[in-house]
Design an enzyme around this catalytic site. Structure first.
Site, PDB file in Angstrom:
ATOM      1  N   ARG A   1       0.863  -1.197   0.000  1.00 37.54           N
ATOM      2  CA  ARG A   1       0.000   0.000   0.000  1.00 37.54           C
ATOM      3  C   ARG A   1       0.894   1.241   0.000  1.00 37.54           C
ATOM      4  NH1 ARG A   1      -3.359  -3.420   3.765  1.00 37.54           N
ATOM      5  NH2 ARG A   1      -5.503  -3.278   3.044  1.00 37.54           N
TER       6      ARG A   1
ATOM      7  N   ARG B   1       0.880  -1.449  -5.251  1.00 33.20           N
ATOM      8  CA  ARG B   1      -0.348  -0.743  -5.635  1.00 33.20           C
ATOM      9  C   ARG B   1      -0.043   0.743  -5.764  1.00 33.20           C
ATOM     10  NH1 ARG B   1      -5.422  -1.034  -1.753  1.00 33.20           N
ATOM     11  NH2 ARG B   1      -4.248   0.433  -0.505  1.00 33.20           N
TER      12      ARG B   1
ATOM     13  N   ASN C   1     -12.283  -5.407   1.400  1.00 34.18           N
ATOM     14  CA  ASN C   1     -12.667  -4.366   2.371  1.00 34.18           C
ATOM     15  C   ASN C   1     -13.564  -3.331   1.696  1.00 34.18           C
ATOM     16  OD1 ASN C   1     -10.783  -5.716   3.834  1.00 34.18           O
ATOM     17  ND2 ASN C   1      -9.176  -4.193   3.561  1.00 34.18           N
ATOM     18  N   ASP C   2     -13.122  -2.883   0.527  1.00 36.96           N
ATOM     19  CA  ASP C   2     -13.921  -1.881  -0.178  1.00 36.96           C
ATOM     20  C   ASP C   2     -15.094  -2.511  -0.917  1.00 36.96           C
ATOM     21  OD1 ASP C   2     -12.930   0.703   0.374  1.00 36.96           O
ATOM     22  OD2 ASP C   2     -11.076   0.150  -0.638  1.00 36.96           O
TER      23      ASP C   2
ATOM     24  N   ARG D   1     -16.894   1.779   5.887  1.00 36.54           N
ATOM     25  CA  ARG D   1     -16.078   0.838   6.659  1.00 36.54           C
ATOM     26  C   ARG D   1     -15.464   1.447   7.918  1.00 36.54           C
ATOM     27  NH1 ARG D   1     -11.099   0.002   2.337  1.00 36.54           N
ATOM     28  NH2 ARG D   1      -9.786  -0.548   4.083  1.00 36.54           N
TER      29      ARG D   1
ATOM     30  N   CYS E   1      -6.895  -9.689  -1.559  1.00 37.15           N
ATOM     31  CA  CYS E   1      -5.929  -9.018  -0.677  1.00 37.15           C
ATOM     32  C   CYS E   1      -6.629  -8.221   0.419  1.00 37.15           C
ATOM     33  CB  CYS E   1      -4.990  -8.121  -1.475  1.00 37.15           C
ATOM     34  SG  CYS E   1      -5.838  -6.790  -2.311  1.00 37.15           S
TER      35      CYS E   1
END
Ligand code: PEP
Ligand code: MG
Length: 573
Positions: free
Chosen positions: A302, A338, A459-460, A470, A507
């Site tokens: 990230r 990313r 997550n998203d 979230r 991921c």
């Protein structure tokens, strides 16, 4: 007296330590004396912070008066601006800097305390309550002056660690804990996949969030137990409870050390299906942790954490060095980097854009395409690093094919710029996309035709599929990775990748949960990426799984429409 508070456990394990209350601003105020020659500069520092807060409040006033916000909100903002302009506050604090040589924060807080005392003496209840507004205004100014979450206390002699107690922590605050011996953290607000929770898990420190008023019921230095697995916090435990948790903590540590034996075992199911387990990292030093558990590579770096907590963006050379460090640490294993995913709860310092709904705003690839100069710098740094290992580039939050096309055009431009500079790079760096927006999971052809691999950001994907912020604790109980709609989107993506012959990984946080890992194996997933701290536990679950048996069971489970029934079926897997 001992008492227990229930919240959301977002990072497993047990921590026992002393509370360290972190206020967003006031408790961090340092007291120091300013040298006479620096006094005017200190006054200017205060004035600069006041001007910044004024601009911020004026912006708020404009948006509330033109929007649908209640008129009281507008009135409060107006009152805060009035306090800012009141010579009894800032003017008097400037005086304290000049006469007592106090630093700006200290001067301001002293003056605030004086005003609060005066307000408390007022008989009229409404006016008396206005002291809270003075405090809020001062908090805003001090926050600007400090620009950081404060210092942690030094290590204690009794060997117990520090439990950070806060209203909320930004991801950058949490990242700051990497340098300190923090045993755990507990916050008033937050959700299971907010970035603070993610960072806590990556640090393997127990954390409980959404405790509502924990900062007001815990005293500094008080003894606290956190059970991050069950989401409970025990304040001032008696000796019996303390002993019970010490024992449980020791047992957990023993289990963890047993798992270490699996480090060099190849991950495969009982029926011989090979599985890759990769690591999620946030900063280059995390790669050492990934290497220590013998991850098959880095599945998600990230990069936004390189850009956070600083005034300016890292330049091409600095980024190049960071990416190269990770590639070299991973010594030939694949490293998926990313591109910048800022926006929503990952804010850049001094970000000029204020959005009402940032999770649906200029985030991730949208931000990068709006800042092509910055994006090109990152792409060049990545390509340069590709010469030193097996690099893959991953694009976050894609929702339509033209975003991919624009990114690929910019990538070509970056390649040409490097060719002109005669810099070597890997001409065939794979480019992949994150599937985190339902629109992408529903139009996969556009993605599989253009990209070399896919990575599902659950997550998203859950946040956007279920319309659950979230990071919002008020709706955290509705955030459900096992909602049938979410599972179908994930399954569809895995299957579309297999059909098109391109690798698909997961991921998001789901990949690091051993129960979800069995479910994902049954959906056909063979590539997982998670925090290094979770790798061995998930590997153990995979080693005990039978892929063909799980496939048959998951086929049936995917037909269920009721989230509770799905949960029961997953428990039976
Ligand atoms: C995700 O959304 O699942 C993901 C991995 O990205 P992030 O958590 O950084 O948004
Ligand atoms: Mg994401």
């Amino acid at each position: 007296m001992s008492f227990t508070v229930h919240g959301l456990g977002v990072s497993q394990g047990i921590a026992i330590g002393h509370a360290h209350l972190v206020s967003h601003a006031l408790l961090e105020v340092a007291h120091y004396t300013i040298a006479p020659k620096h006094m005017e500069a200190e006054v200017l520092r205060l004035q600069g912070a006041v001007a910044e807060v004024k601009a911020e409040l004026t912006g708020l006033k404009v948006s509330t008066s033109s929007g649908t916000a209640p008129s009281e909100v507008d009135a409060f903002v107006g009152m805060h601006i009035m306090f800012l302009e009141d010579p009894m506050l800032v003017g008097a604090a400037e005086n304290l800097i000049r006469t007592r040589r106090a630093n700006a924060e200290w001067a301001l807080v002293q003056q605030m305390e004086q005003l609060v005392d005066q307000f408390e003496a007022i008989e009229d209840a409404y006016l008396r309550e206005r002291k809270a507004d003075v405090v809020q205004v001062v908090e805003r100014i001090v926050k600007v002056l400090l620009g950081h979450p404060g210092h942690l206390p030094p290590k204690r002699k009794d060997g117990l660690g520090t439990i950070v107690v806060a209203h909320d922590l930004s991801p950058t605050d949490t990242i700051g804990f990497k340098e300190h011996a923090v045993a755990g953290f507990i916050t008033d607000v937050g959700g299971p996949t907010g970035h603070t929770a993610i960072v806590a898990r990556s640090l393997s420190i127990p954390a409980v969030v959404a405790l509502r008023h924990i900062r007001h019921v815990v005293k500094d230095d008080e003894l606290i137990i956190i059970d991050g697995t069950r989401g409970i916090v025990i304040v001032a435990p008696d000796e019996r409870i303390l002993e019970e948790f010490r024992l449980r903590k020791a047992e957990l540590e023993l289990e963890r050390s047993k798992l270490k034996r699996l480090k060099s075992t190849r991950a495969a199911t009982l029926d011989g299906e090979e599985v890759q387990i990769l690591a999620n990292i946030e900063l280059p030093p995390d790669a050492t942790q990934a290497k220590a558990v013998e991850a098959d590579g880095v599945g998600l770096f990230r990069t936004e954490f390189l850009f956070m907590s600083r005034d300016s963006w890292p330049d091409e050379d600095e980024q190049f060095e960071a990416y190269k460090t990770v590639l070299k640490t991973m010594a030939g294993k694949p490293v998926t980097v990313r591109t910048l995913d800022v926006g929503a709860d990952k804010e850049l310092e001094g970000a000029s854009r204020q959005e009402d709904n940032p999770a649906l705003g200029l985030r991730a690839i949208r931000y990068c395409l709006a800042e092509p100069k910055m994006f090109l710098t990152q792409l060049r740094a990545l390509l340069r690093a590709s010469h030193f290992g097996k690099l893959k580039i991953l694009i976050p939050m894609l929702s339509s094919s033209n975003e991919i096309d624009q990114t690929l055009i910019l990538l070509d431009k970056a390649r040409n710029q490097l060719r002109e500079r005669r810099i070597k790079f890997d001409e065939n760096v794979p480019v992949g996309g994150m599937i985190e927006v339902p629109a992408a999971a529903l139009c996969l052809g556009a993605f599989t035709r253009r990209l070399d691999f896919l990575s599902i950001g659950t997550n998203d994907l859950i946040q956007y599929a279920l319309a659950i912020d979230r990071g919002n604790e008020a709706v955290a109980h509705l955030y459900n990775p096992l909602h049938p709609a979410v599972l179908r989107l994930i399954h569809q993506t895995i299957q579309a990748g297999a059909k098109a012959g391109i690798p698909v990984s997961v991921c998001g946080e789901m990949a690091g949960d051993p129960d979800c890992a069995r479910l994902l194996i049954g959906m056909g997933l063979r590539q997982f990426s998670m925090h290094p701290a979770q790798i061995l536990e998930v590997k153990q679950a995979i080693l005990r799984a039978d892929a063909s048996d799980l496939t048959a069971k998951v086929q049936k489970l995917l037909k269920l429409d009721d989230p509770d029934k799905v949960r029961e079926a997953v428990d039976r897997l």
